[in-house]
Design a protein around this motif. Sequence first.
Motif, PDB file in Angstrom:
ATOM      1  N   MET A  50       0.851  -1.312  -0.236  1.00 15.87           N
ATOM      2  CA  MET A  50      -0.007   0.087   0.166  1.00 15.87           C
ATOM      3  C   MET A  50       0.934   1.360   0.007  1.00 15.87           C
ATOM      4  O   MET A  50       0.620   2.216  -0.795  1.00 15.87           O
ATOM      5  N   TYR A  53       2.277   1.770  -3.310  1.00 22.31           N
ATOM      6  CA  TYR A  53       1.312   2.210  -4.325  1.00 22.31           C
ATOM      7  C   TYR A  53       0.976   3.518  -4.271  1.00 22.31           C
ATOM      8  O   TYR A  53       1.221   4.500  -5.318  1.00 22.31           O
ATOM      9  N   PHE A  54       0.767   4.097  -2.843  1.00 22.15           N
ATOM     10  CA  PHE A  54       0.463   5.537  -2.864  1.00 22.15           C
ATOM     11  C   PHE A  54       1.768   6.433  -3.082  1.00 22.15           C
ATOM     12  O   PHE A  54       1.551   7.608  -3.689  1.00 22.15           O
ATOM     13  N   TRP A  57       1.911   6.906  -6.716  1.00 26.51           N
ATOM     14  CA  TRP A  57       1.416   8.171  -7.155  1.00 26.51           C
ATOM     15  C   TRP A  57       1.357   9.474  -6.470  1.00 26.51           C
ATOM     16  O   TRP A  57       1.228  10.399  -7.518  1.00 26.51           O
ATOM     17  N   PHE A  58       2.208   9.702  -5.619  1.00 30.67           N
ATOM     18  CA  PHE A  58       2.455  10.848  -5.049  1.00 30.67           C
ATOM     19  C   PHE A  58       3.632  11.309  -5.664  1.00 30.67           C
ATOM     20  O   PHE A  58       3.978  12.568  -5.695  1.00 30.67           O
ATOM     21  N   TRP A  61       3.954  14.512  -8.329  1.00 27.05           N
ATOM     22  CA  TRP A  61       3.582  15.738  -7.511  1.00 27.05           C
ATOM     23  C   TRP A  61       4.594  16.267  -6.671  1.00 27.05           C
ATOM     24  O   TRP A  61       4.725  17.442  -6.525  1.00 27.05           O
ATOM     25  N   VAL A 148       5.593  19.008   1.196  1.00 27.77           N
ATOM     26  CA  VAL A 148       6.004  17.652   0.077  1.00 27.77           C
ATOM     27  C   VAL A 148       6.851  16.839   0.761  1.00 27.77           C
ATOM     28  O   VAL A 148       6.793  15.633   0.805  1.00 27.77           O
ATOM     29  N   VAL A 151       5.636  14.945   3.747  1.00 28.38           N
ATOM     30  CA  VAL A 151       4.705  13.678   3.116  1.00 28.38           C
ATOM     31  C   VAL A 151       5.732  12.567   2.479  1.00 28.38           C
ATOM     32  O   VAL A 151       5.550  11.148   3.021  1.00 28.38           O
ATOM     33  N   PHE A 155       6.420   8.704   3.906  1.00 26.38           N
ATOM     34  CA  PHE A 155       6.189   7.368   2.985  1.00 26.38           C
ATOM     35  C   PHE A 155       7.723   6.606   3.313  1.00 26.38           C
ATOM     36  O   PHE A 155       7.499   5.366   3.581  1.00 26.38           O
TER      37      PHE A 155
END
Lengths: 184, 148
Positions: A50, A53-54, A57-58, A61, A148, A151, A155
């Motif tokens: 998970m 995966y995220f 996607w992040f 950005w 950013v 975040v 991760f």
Amino acid sequence: MELPHPVRRRLEDFSRTVFSDPSRTDLTDGDHVKYREHGREVVSSLPLQMSLYFNMWFFPWWWIGEVVMLHLKYSSLPDYYKFILVTVLVVMTVIEAIRLYLGYAGNLQEKVPELAGFWLLSILLQFPLILFQLFNESIIILPLERGVHIVLGLFILTQAVSGFAALREMVRHTESQFHLRQFD
Amino acid sequence: MPAVVSSLVPARFLTITAHLVIVITIFWSRDNNVKAGLPLDFTQEQYDKEDTDLVVGLSVTLGLFAVELAGFFSATAVHASASVALLFFLFEQWDCDIYWWILAICSPGPPLQCIRLLVILCISTVGMLDILGYICHLQVCSPTQPRV
């Protein structure tokens, strides 16, 4: 795409020394019964998958935010930090791409060397770089950059923790499979 | 349908993350916002008071984010079952006392915290409505005593 063979061997040796279970010496009869089921057991880690995966996607950005912020503050930076920050951006991009690919391949296909490579890249390279970006005040950290980077740092942290657990499980699983093979 | 559903999850995650990044950005650049709400000649105490208010508001937002992300990452099954319960409440026209019980669970008490999380998750929908719903709940819960 496969990891080159000497790299695989080094990573396998590293995984075996760090993650194997030293307390296990003799196996009881119950263990033998349990290990017979091992061929069908799944050792991919869901939290790690998970997080990967995220993260995937992040990442675009994060990249856009970082490039725009660097462009905005470029003229007010001292010369050496200009060079350092551009280098750090390029290095982080390349390492992130490789890291996410290795993490996917290692976790989904249950390959230990790939997963060990992913874990080492996260801990030894990405984590210090993101801490440098967050806590070094002299590179004029802009508020959006803080957002950013926080975040992405979270991760990397979750991947380091869940990657460690996943790697340990996978190494013990492959060890027990090796043990079982001698009885076939 | 599965393709649509599977692209909803990263979309929702990206909107939540974008909101979080903006909140963090506002937190670190709140100087101009604080000055915008003060008269031209302001004292340091006024500035500090406004600043503290804004920090409190942002901290509450970050706390709500923790709740939202917990609900997002744990399972949507919780969300779905709670939505089903609320739909039953709506369509079967349960007694309003039961609704007060649901609200009363919002009051603090360690054994009720987990149920409270369920209730928060079940009242919320996507994105901003989550936060709005929680704030409305806080408005209703705090002065209310449960009627037994």
